[in-house]
Design a protein around this motif. Structure first.
Motif, PDB file in Angstrom:
ATOM      1  N   GLY A   1      -1.492 -19.961 -30.924  1.00 57.68           N
ATOM      2  CA  GLY A   1      -1.714 -18.594 -31.393  1.00 57.68           C
ATOM      3  C   GLY A   1      -0.521 -18.032 -32.122  1.00 57.68           C
ATOM      4  O   GLY A   1      -0.661 -17.371 -33.178  1.00 57.68           O
TER       5      GLY A   1
ATOM      6  N   LEU B   1      -0.460 -16.948 -36.396  1.00 60.32           N
ATOM      7  CA  LEU B   1      -0.108 -15.658 -36.974  1.00 60.32           C
ATOM      8  C   LEU B   1       1.197 -15.722 -37.761  1.00 60.32           C
ATOM      9  O   LEU B   1       1.391 -14.947 -38.700  1.00 60.32           O
ATOM     10  CB  LEU B   1      -0.006 -14.600 -35.886  1.00 60.32           C
ATOM     11  CG  LEU B   1      -1.328 -13.955 -35.461  1.00 60.32           C
ATOM     12  CD1 LEU B   1      -1.083 -12.631 -34.757  1.00 60.32           C
ATOM     13  CD2 LEU B   1      -2.273 -13.737 -36.619  1.00 60.32           C
TER      14      LEU B   1
ATOM     15  N   GLY C   1       0.351 -13.136 -31.811  1.00 61.65           N
ATOM     16  CA  GLY C   1      -0.519 -14.298 -31.775  1.00 61.65           C
ATOM     17  C   GLY C   1      -0.547 -14.966 -30.412  1.00 61.65           C
ATOM     18  O   GLY C   1      -1.605 -15.385 -29.937  1.00 61.65           O
TER      19      GLY C   1
ATOM     20  N   THR D   1      -2.600 -12.672 -28.075  1.00 62.85           N
ATOM     21  CA  THR D   1      -4.023 -12.711 -28.406  1.00 62.85           C
ATOM     22  C   THR D   1      -4.669 -14.006 -27.939  1.00 62.85           C
ATOM     23  O   THR D   1      -5.770 -14.012 -27.365  1.00 62.85           O
ATOM     24  CB  THR D   1      -4.212 -12.545 -29.916  1.00 62.85           C
ATOM     25  OG1 THR D   1      -3.606 -11.316 -30.346  1.00 62.85           O
ATOM     26  CG2 THR D   1      -5.687 -12.534 -30.272  1.00 62.85           C
TER      27      THR D   1
ATOM     28  N   LEU E   1      -7.219 -22.997 -33.374  1.00 58.16           N
ATOM     29  CA  LEU E   1      -6.111 -22.330 -34.065  1.00 58.16           C
ATOM     30  C   LEU E   1      -5.258 -23.320 -34.842  1.00 58.16           C
ATOM     31  O   LEU E   1      -4.754 -22.995 -35.931  1.00 58.16           O
ATOM     32  CB  LEU E   1      -5.257 -21.571 -33.053  1.00 58.16           C
ATOM     33  CG  LEU E   1      -5.933 -20.359 -32.396  1.00 58.16           C
ATOM     34  CD1 LEU E   1      -5.024 -19.754 -31.333  1.00 58.16           C
ATOM     35  CD2 LEU E   1      -6.275 -19.306 -33.446  1.00 58.16           C
TER      36      LEU E   1
ATOM     37  N   THR F   1      -4.459 -23.100 -38.783  1.00 54.28           N
ATOM     38  CA  THR F   1      -3.077 -23.142 -39.277  1.00 54.28           C
ATOM     39  C   THR F   1      -2.908 -24.218 -40.334  1.00 54.28           C
ATOM     40  O   THR F   1      -2.288 -23.978 -41.390  1.00 54.28           O
ATOM     41  CB  THR F   1      -2.114 -23.399 -38.096  1.00 54.28           C
ATOM     42  OG1 THR F   1      -2.248 -22.353 -37.135  1.00 54.28           O
ATOM     43  CG2 THR F   1      -0.675 -23.461 -38.581  1.00 54.28           C
TER      44      THR F   1
END
Length: 475
Positions: A240, A244, A267, A270, A302, A306
């Motif tokens: 996470g 971000l 991130g 979350t 995620l 990314t």
């Protein structure tokens, strides 16, 4: 009618009480000396490569040479003192089938007499078994356990002080002890004073705090998931934060850790909330298995997002590569002050939750019968480890293996009591991360090797050994 054997008579093949041969004892001694020679040899090679002509300094040579000597002394006390004094066999004697015992009583001699070789006798294991030799049983009393824990904390504190001093003194710019003393005590603006106060002290403090946070978080997550191979990545926290960070670089053009620190922290938080929410769907409560499964699913998703952004934008790729390797270099006091409140708050909450975690480790049914609110305990614990790991990851990038390694080392000393395990894991994490940072400054001088890479080199063999163990630590 009894028979006696002449003192000069050779024992028969079936006689188990014969003395060991001289060659066997020599081999055992050589094996024990080889264990001592290994760290001394590595230390001598490091000192030789840190000569003034090669860019080394006085402080560098003393630090690494002294560390090698201390490691050798520790091996000597453990192997030739504690191990041989309690079990009768050092590693060398164990490999060659020999036992050290009291010359008169035939019992173990203890640590001090084993080191001093006072009143001892060396026999074969067959002779020892024939004479009913019994190793000293470990002292498992409450007083002995508490004494061992306190001594361990004192030793860890001293080791931490030494590592912190080494971090301030060792670096790409060689310094003498006089220059280090001048920078710490006088600080009148000399070149070495500026290096120490603007570069080395901030990264040392940041490495210490991040190491403590990751060690504490590792102990918590292994306790809450009851998984000895768990670390922060299990809850998708690292994934996470990485997503971000890359998103902030791609959308807003951020380029420094101080700029995207808050995105990384958001991130991490979350991802943890999403994982905890997914784990609670269905039965209305999370459990170790559902947390692990939800964490793996969120982390994979995620990571895919990314990688998509990184492939689309070269600038995001460059920024992501700088952050994802994990490093305490290039972070000033600004980054430290931003994450410090979260690290302190998370540590306090983690320490306060250890009694409930002890009860939870007995099993959910037992904990519930004792009046423990299991959901509240898990929420508080996961919130603490999320804050700790999120702040540490935001400041330095994802640093692996600290949260995996140090709880197992700490558990070997403290046992399963989380009131002691969590502080131990924190101190060990701080020592390990600062030490890895110091090593990274030396091995590729005049450049630096990021602390995440150094820890991967250390942690990978440990992880393999942990997986290959037939019986993992029961949590």
């Amino acid at each position: 009618m009894t028979t006696t054997r002449h003192p000069d008579a050779r024992p028969s093949v079936s006689d188990p009480t014969g003395p060991p041969g001289a060659g066997r004892r020599v081999v055992a001694e050589l094996l024990d000396l080889a264990l001592l020679a290994l760290p001394l040899t590595v230390g001598a090679l490091l000192v030789d490569t840190l000569a003034d002509a090669d860019g080394g300094g006085q402080t560098d040579r003393v630090v690494f040479g002294g560390t090698a000597v201390l490691i050798a002394l520790g091996i000597l006390v453990w192997n030739r003192g504690h191990r041989e004094g309690h079990t009768g066999a050092s590693l060398g004697k164990h490999w060659t089938g020999l036992i050290t015992r009291d010359r008169d009583t035939g019992h173990p001699v203890g640590t001090r007499r084993a080191l001093l070789r006072r009143g001892t006798d060396v026999v074969t294991t067959r002779t020892a078994a024939h004479d009913h030799f019994t190793p000293l049983p470990p002292d498992t009393g409450v007083a002995a356990l508490r004494r061992r824990r306190l001594l361990g904390l004192a030793a860890l504190t001293v080791l931490l002080m030494l590592v912190l001093l080494a971090s301030v003194a060792v670096g790409a710019r060689p310094m003498s002890f006089a220059e280090v003393y001048h920078a710490l005590i006088v600080n009148d603006g000399a070149e070495t004073d500026i290096i120490v106060h603007s570069l080395r002290i901030p990264r040392t403090l940041l490495a210490l705090l991040v190491g403590i946070a990751l060690g504490v978080a590792g102990a918590l997550i292994q306790g809450h998931t009851r998984n000895p191979l768990a670390d922060a990545g299990l809850l998708g926290i690292n994934a996470g934060a990485a997503f971000l960070v890359v998103l902030s670089i791609y959308l807003f053009g951020l380029s420094t850790p101080a700029q995207y620190l808050w995105f990384a922290f958001a991130g991490a938080l979350t991802a943890s909330v999403v994982v905890f929410g997914f784990a609670s769907i269905g039965g209305g409560k999370s459990n170790p298995l559902s947390l692990a499964l939800a964490g793996a699913a969120v982390a994979f998703f995620l990571q895919a997002m990314t990688q998509t952004i990184v492939l689309l934008d070269q600038t995001s790729l460059d920024g992501y590569r700088f952050w994802v390797v994990g490093s305490v270099a290039g972070r000033g006091m600004e980054v430290l002050w931003q994450v410090l409140p979260f690290l302190l708050a998370g540590t306090v909450v983690a320490l306060a939750s250890t009694p409930a975690l002890n009860v939870l480790s007995l099993g959910e049914d037992v904990a519930r019968s004792l009046g423990t609110n299991i959901v509240a305990t898990r929420v508080v614990g996961i919130a603490a480890l999320t804050v700790l790991t999120g702040a540490a990851t935001a400041a330095c990038g994802p640093i692996a293996f600290v949260g995996l390694i140090v709880p197992h080392i700490a558990r070997a000393v403290t046992g399963p009591d989380y009131r002691w395990l969590v502080p131990y894991a924190g101190l060990l994490g701080g020592v390990l991360l600062v030490l890895a940072d110091v090593v990274g400054r030396i091995v590729v001088r005049p450049g630096e090797l990021q602390v995440g890479i150094v820890l991967a080199l250390i942690g990978a063999p440990f992880f393999i050994a942990l997986v290959r163990r037939r019986k993992l630590v029961s949590l």
